[in-house]
Design a protein around this motif. Structure first.
Motif, PDB file in Angstrom:
ATOM      1  N   THR A   1      -2.164  11.120  -2.617  1.00  0.00           N
ATOM      2  CA  THR A   1      -1.885   9.713  -2.884  1.00  0.00           C
ATOM      3  C   THR A   1      -2.936   8.830  -2.235  1.00  0.00           C
ATOM      4  O   THR A   1      -3.618   9.241  -1.290  1.00  0.00           O
ATOM      5  CB  THR A   1      -0.480   9.313  -2.377  1.00  0.00           C
ATOM      6  OG1 THR A   1      -0.241   7.941  -2.664  1.00  0.00           O
ATOM      7  CG2 THR A   1      -0.339   9.543  -0.883  1.00  0.00           C
ATOM      8  N   ALA A   2      -3.037   7.596  -2.745  1.00  0.00           N
ATOM      9  CA  ALA A   2      -3.934   6.607  -2.140  1.00  0.00           C
ATOM     10  C   ALA A   2      -3.131   5.592  -1.340  1.00  0.00           C
ATOM     11  O   ALA A   2      -3.653   4.538  -0.996  1.00  0.00           O
ATOM     12  CB  ALA A   2      -4.742   5.896  -3.228  1.00  0.00           C
ATOM     13  N   THR A   3      -1.869   5.885  -1.081  1.00  0.00           N
ATOM     14  CA  THR A   3      -1.022   4.966  -0.321  1.00  0.00           C
ATOM     15  C   THR A   3      -1.715   4.583   0.978  1.00  0.00           C
ATOM     16  O   THR A   3      -2.094   5.458   1.750  1.00  0.00           O
ATOM     17  CB  THR A   3       0.336   5.630   0.000  1.00  0.00           C
ATOM     18  OG1 THR A   3       0.937   6.048  -1.214  1.00  0.00           O
ATOM     19  CG2 THR A   3       1.258   4.649   0.693  1.00  0.00           C
ATOM     20  N   PRO A   4      -1.867   3.276   1.234  1.00  0.00           N
ATOM     21  CA  PRO A   4      -2.702   2.903   2.359  1.00  0.00           C
ATOM     22  C   PRO A   4      -2.049   2.835   3.724  1.00  0.00           C
ATOM     23  O   PRO A   4      -2.730   2.618   4.709  1.00  0.00           O
ATOM     24  CB  PRO A   4      -3.168   1.495   1.970  1.00  0.00           C
ATOM     25  CG  PRO A   4      -2.057   0.969   1.134  1.00  0.00           C
ATOM     26  CD  PRO A   4      -1.472   2.131   0.423  1.00  0.00           C
TER      27      PRO A   4
ATOM     28  N   GLN B   1     -14.282  15.339   2.461  1.00  0.00           N
ATOM     29  CA  GLN B   1     -13.583  16.147   1.461  1.00  0.00           C
ATOM     30  C   GLN B   1     -13.431  17.589   1.944  1.00  0.00           C
ATOM     31  O   GLN B   1     -12.372  18.204   1.761  1.00  0.00           O
ATOM     32  CB  GLN B   1     -14.351  16.103   0.129  1.00  0.00           C
ATOM     33  CG  GLN B   1     -14.343  14.734  -0.530  1.00  0.00           C
ATOM     34  CD  GLN B   1     -15.254  14.667  -1.750  1.00  0.00           C
ATOM     35  OE1 GLN B   1     -16.269  15.366  -1.838  1.00  0.00           O
ATOM     36  NE2 GLN B   1     -14.903  13.813  -2.700  1.00  0.00           N
ATOM     37  N   GLU B   2     -14.488  18.120   2.566  1.00  0.00           N
ATOM     38  CA  GLU B   2     -14.418  19.470   3.125  1.00  0.00           C
ATOM     39  C   GLU B   2     -13.382  19.529   4.244  1.00  0.00           C
ATOM     40  O   GLU B   2     -12.587  20.481   4.324  1.00  0.00           O
ATOM     41  CB  GLU B   2     -15.804  19.871   3.657  1.00  0.00           C
ATOM     42  CG  GLU B   2     -15.902  21.309   4.145  1.00  0.00           C
ATOM     43  CD  GLU B   2     -15.725  22.344   3.043  1.00  0.00           C
ATOM     44  OE1 GLU B   2     -14.971  23.316   3.278  1.00  0.00           O
ATOM     45  OE2 GLU B   2     -16.317  22.162   1.951  1.00  0.00           O
TER      46      GLU B   2
ATOM     47  N   LYS C   1     -10.253  12.260  -4.777  1.00  0.00           N
ATOM     48  CA  LYS C   1      -9.077  13.090  -4.486  1.00  0.00           C
ATOM     49  C   LYS C   1      -8.939  14.223  -5.501  1.00  0.00           C
ATOM     50  O   LYS C   1      -8.526  15.327  -5.141  1.00  0.00           O
ATOM     51  CB  LYS C   1      -7.801  12.237  -4.459  1.00  0.00           C
ATOM     52  CG  LYS C   1      -7.442  11.554  -5.760  1.00  0.00           C
ATOM     53  CD  LYS C   1      -6.220  10.658  -5.617  1.00  0.00           C
ATOM     54  CE  LYS C   1      -5.921   9.893  -6.875  1.00  0.00           C
ATOM     55  NZ  LYS C   1      -5.676  10.720  -8.057  1.00  0.00           N
ATOM     56  N   THR C   2      -9.316  13.956  -6.755  1.00  0.00           N
ATOM     57  CA  THR C   2      -9.218  15.000  -7.782  1.00  0.00           C
ATOM     58  C   THR C   2     -10.167  16.158  -7.477  1.00  0.00           C
ATOM     59  O   THR C   2      -9.835  17.321  -7.693  1.00  0.00           O
ATOM     60  CB  THR C   2      -9.509  14.427  -9.186  1.00  0.00           C
ATOM     61  OG1 THR C   2      -8.815  13.196  -9.345  1.00  0.00           O
ATOM     62  CG2 THR C   2      -9.047  15.381 -10.269  1.00  0.00           C
ATOM     63  N   ILE C   3     -11.345  15.818  -6.965  1.00  0.00           N
ATOM     64  CA  ILE C   3     -12.313  16.850  -6.573  1.00  0.00           C
ATOM     65  C   ILE C   3     -11.734  17.716  -5.457  1.00  0.00           C
ATOM     66  O   ILE C   3     -11.827  18.955  -5.490  1.00  0.00           O
ATOM     67  CB  ILE C   3     -13.637  16.202  -6.098  1.00  0.00           C
ATOM     68  CG1 ILE C   3     -14.302  15.406  -7.230  1.00  0.00           C
ATOM     69  CG2 ILE C   3     -14.569  17.252  -5.538  1.00  0.00           C
ATOM     70  CD1 ILE C   3     -14.752  16.235  -8.404  1.00  0.00           C
TER      71      ILE C   3
ATOM     72  N   LEU D   1      -2.004  14.609   1.358  1.00  0.00           N
ATOM     73  CA  LEU D   1      -3.400  14.206   1.502  1.00  0.00           C
ATOM     74  C   LEU D   1      -3.488  12.742   1.085  1.00  0.00           C
ATOM     75  O   LEU D   1      -3.056  12.377  -0.009  1.00  0.00           O
ATOM     76  CB  LEU D   1      -4.300  15.060   0.604  1.00  0.00           C
ATOM     77  CG  LEU D   1      -5.739  14.579   0.426  1.00  0.00           C
ATOM     78  CD1 LEU D   1      -6.493  14.625   1.746  1.00  0.00           C
ATOM     79  CD2 LEU D   1      -6.468  15.411  -0.627  1.00  0.00           C
ATOM     80  N   VAL D   2      -4.014  11.888   1.966  1.00  0.00           N
ATOM     81  CA  VAL D   2      -4.152  10.459   1.662  1.00  0.00           C
ATOM     82  C   VAL D   2      -5.638  10.109   1.600  1.00  0.00           C
ATOM     83  O   VAL D   2      -6.345  10.189   2.601  1.00  0.00           O
ATOM     84  CB  VAL D   2      -3.437   9.596   2.724  1.00  0.00           C
ATOM     85  CG1 VAL D   2      -3.646   8.106   2.428  1.00  0.00           C
ATOM     86  CG2 VAL D   2      -1.943   9.919   2.755  1.00  0.00           C
ATOM     87  N   LEU D   3      -6.101   9.761   0.405  1.00  0.00           N
ATOM     88  CA  LEU D   3      -7.498   9.349   0.193  1.00  0.00           C
ATOM     89  C   LEU D   3      -7.505   8.057  -0.615  1.00  0.00           C
ATOM     90  O   LEU D   3      -6.771   7.950  -1.607  1.00  0.00           O
ATOM     91  CB  LEU D   3      -8.281  10.409  -0.590  1.00  0.00           C
ATOM     92  CG  LEU D   3      -8.603  11.751   0.081  1.00  0.00           C
ATOM     93  CD1 LEU D   3      -9.395  12.622  -0.885  1.00  0.00           C
ATOM     94  CD2 LEU D   3      -9.406  11.537   1.353  1.00  0.00           C
ATOM     95  N   PRO D   4      -8.325   7.073  -0.239  1.00  0.00           N
ATOM     96  CA  PRO D   4      -8.377   5.832  -1.018  1.00  0.00           C
ATOM     97  C   PRO D   4      -8.874   6.089  -2.434  1.00  0.00           C
ATOM     98  O   PRO D   4      -9.632   7.034  -2.678  1.00  0.00           O
ATOM     99  CB  PRO D   4      -9.390   4.965  -0.253  1.00  0.00           C
ATOM    100  CG  PRO D   4      -9.576   5.618   1.063  1.00  0.00           C
ATOM    101  CD  PRO D   4      -9.257   7.060   0.893  1.00  0.00           C
TER     102      PRO D   4
END
Length: 526
Positions: free
Chosen positions: A148-151, A7-8, A35-37, A27-30
């Motif tokens: 997005t969480a787009t994989p 995250q950092e 991701k909100t953090i 930013l792509v995070l599962p």
């Protein structure tokens, strides 16, 4: 709030992209990795620099979630731009805004175009739509972060029409390996459901048609679920509200404690709370719970809403990937949807960027007949595909022997260095999609790569970066690879430069013949 290492790293990468002049970055995070953090911390940094920030979302739950997490992560309070609530006149520097509200011309024109310095788009896979574009174009001078969480990069082709760069990506396999998400096991259910007559709408299958196709199979699906889900906390995604309600009743008749929620449920919050507390062990819904709802104890997901859109599939499965005490994996039930024209999303598409490997992985899971860990399944499928490719490459090399060119075919180079990311590369952003520049072509030729089969500037850039890194790491050159693999040696791309040079010098001293004590097929380079 202390950020996790990824995250950092994500936060720093976003700031770096903005500083480089890439005003629109991704930013792509599962799902489930915070991701909100991350974007709350980005917003905090922006406010510290005296900026105004707009957090844009398309549903009330997401706006509320963003406001809550912003407060937890940074202590910041935000104003709201939704329905009758307005942020105008507020002294808060962060605004959470509903796209349905802000897209209205009268509402939008109340804000000067330079009112917000930065805009954060939650669930950014929606941002290509007209409503989002109307808002983003109004604030055209703002920096934009899409989350997005787009994989995979296949979905991101669409996002590449708007965003200029990918700041940071944290993959699902990495999150599982690092212990931040639950392992996933996929089980193929041998029910063949025919989708050949299902129509298309907005780039995906038509919900009403899926409901019609699914209806006759609901009792059989419930029977199969009895074998796998009786003791699990299960979320089921269905195409229509009436199908969801019907399936709830069928499951109840089979002994499940089943509930149903939809957009019109007056007791939705109560049902969700009861499900969380364990009053129900199955929750049916018609696409309501794809975003913004968290219940970490879910350990089984059933997707009865087939889709071609990976971001949607990822969102559905993401409802069960969070960690929870005594939960050792998520069980994902996959059905044998039959379709002649359209490629469907399967568990393989959660982690495979390459369609060839995804197809092989889906076949392997189906053949196994039992729950299979998707990471182990991907490794096996990759090995199977590599073996198949090597066979095809051997034929190609045989054909190439008559073409006495001195440069290495890109496919041979990728296979030799065992680089799946090069083999499966798909351009996403505008600059990547154009043809290679003359400078790139000349540099590739100079470094020993045949450039004619490289179709995009993005692939050329990736190859050049890899070649540069290999030189610093002291690994073999393309010319060494071509010379030795043309004589039967295997995977020369994984060898060290110096030891390879010594071998070639020895062959040269032997009149360019392989010394008798060396068997190329069995020789292991350093």
């Amino acid at each position: 709030m202390q950020l996790r290492p990824y995250q950092e790293a994500a936060k720093e990468a976003i700031q770096a992209e903005w500083e480089k002049g890439n005003k629109k970055t991704l930013l792509v995070l599962p799902t489930g990795t915070g991701k909100t953090i991350v974007f709350s911390k980005v917003a905090e940094d922006c406010v510290r620099n005296g900026e105004r920030v707009l957090i844009l979302a398309h549903r009330g739950e997401l706006l509320d979630q963003a406001a809550d997490k912003l407060g937890q992560a940074s202590g910041l309070v935000c104003a709201t731009e939704k329905a009758e609530e307005t942020s105008l006149g507020s002294w808060f520097r962060v605004v959470v805004g509903s796209v349905q509200t802000l897209m209205r011309e009268k509402r939008l024109n109340q804000f000067p175009p330079d009112y917000f310095n930065s805009i954060i788009v939650d669930e950014a896979h929606h941002c290509i739509s007209d409503s989002y574009q109307r808002v983003l174009n109004h604030f055209s001078s703002s920096k934009v972060l899409g989350v997005t969480a787009t994989p995979d990069r296949g979905d991101m082709k669409n996002l590449g029409q708007y965003f200029e760069s990918l700041a940071y990506e944290y993959t699902l396999p990495k999150a599982i390996k690092d212990g931040f998400l639950s392992p996933i096991k996929a089980q193929t259910i041998p029910l063949k459901l025919d989708l050949t007559g299902v129509g298309q709408q907005a780039g995906d299958f038509k919900m009403s048609d899926i409901g019609t196709v699914l209806d006759p199979y609901l009792h059989q699906i419930a029977d199969e679920m009895q074998k796998y889900c009786m003791d699990r906390k299960t979320v089921i995604f269905l195409p229509l509200v009436k199908t969801s309600q019907k399936f709830r009743d069928i499951l109840a008749s089979k002994g499940f404690s089943a509930a149903e929620v939809n957009g019109n449920s007056h007791d939705r919050a109560e049902v969700l709370a009861d499900f969380d507390a364990g009053k129900y062990n199955v929750l049916c819904n018609s696409m309501l719970l794809t975003e913004g709802w968290d219940c970490p104890s879910v350990d089984c997901v059933v997707v009865l809403r087939p889709t071609k859109i990976r971001s949607l599939y990822s969102q559905m499965v993401g409802r069960g990937t969070r960690l929870y005490p005594d939960k050792d994996h998520l069980l994902l039930l996959d059905f044998l949807w039959h379709t002649e024209k359209h490629e469907l999303c399967h568990p393989a598409h959660l982690i495979c960027e390459n369609e060839e490997i995804a197809k092989k992985m889906t076949e392997n899971i189906e053949e196994s007949g039992c729950p299979v860990d998707i990471e182990e399944a991907e490794l096996q499928a990759t090995e199977d595909v590599v073996a198949s490719r090597e066979e095809a490459l051997a034929k190609k090399l045989q054909e190439m022997k008559s073409r006495k060119r001195k440069l290495v075919d890109p496919l041979q180079f990728e296979m030799s260095i065992q680089s799946e990311d090069l083999s499966s590369y798909t351009p996403a952003f505008g600059w990547e999609m154009g043809p290679p520049s003359q400078k790139q072509i000349k540099t590739l030729e100079k470094m020993g790569i045949f450039p004619d089969e490289i179709e995009s500037a993005g692939k050329a850039a990736m190859l050049l970066d890899r070649l540069d890194k290999r030189r610093w790491d002291g690994l073999t050159t393309p010319k060494q690879i071509r010379f030795l693999e043309g004589r039967g040696f295997k995977h020369v791309g994984t060898w060290q430069f110096e030891s390879t040079k010594s071998l070639i010098d020895r062959i040269a001293a032997n009149g360019w013949k392989i010394p008798r004590d060396i068997n190329p097929a069995e020789y292991k380079g350093e």
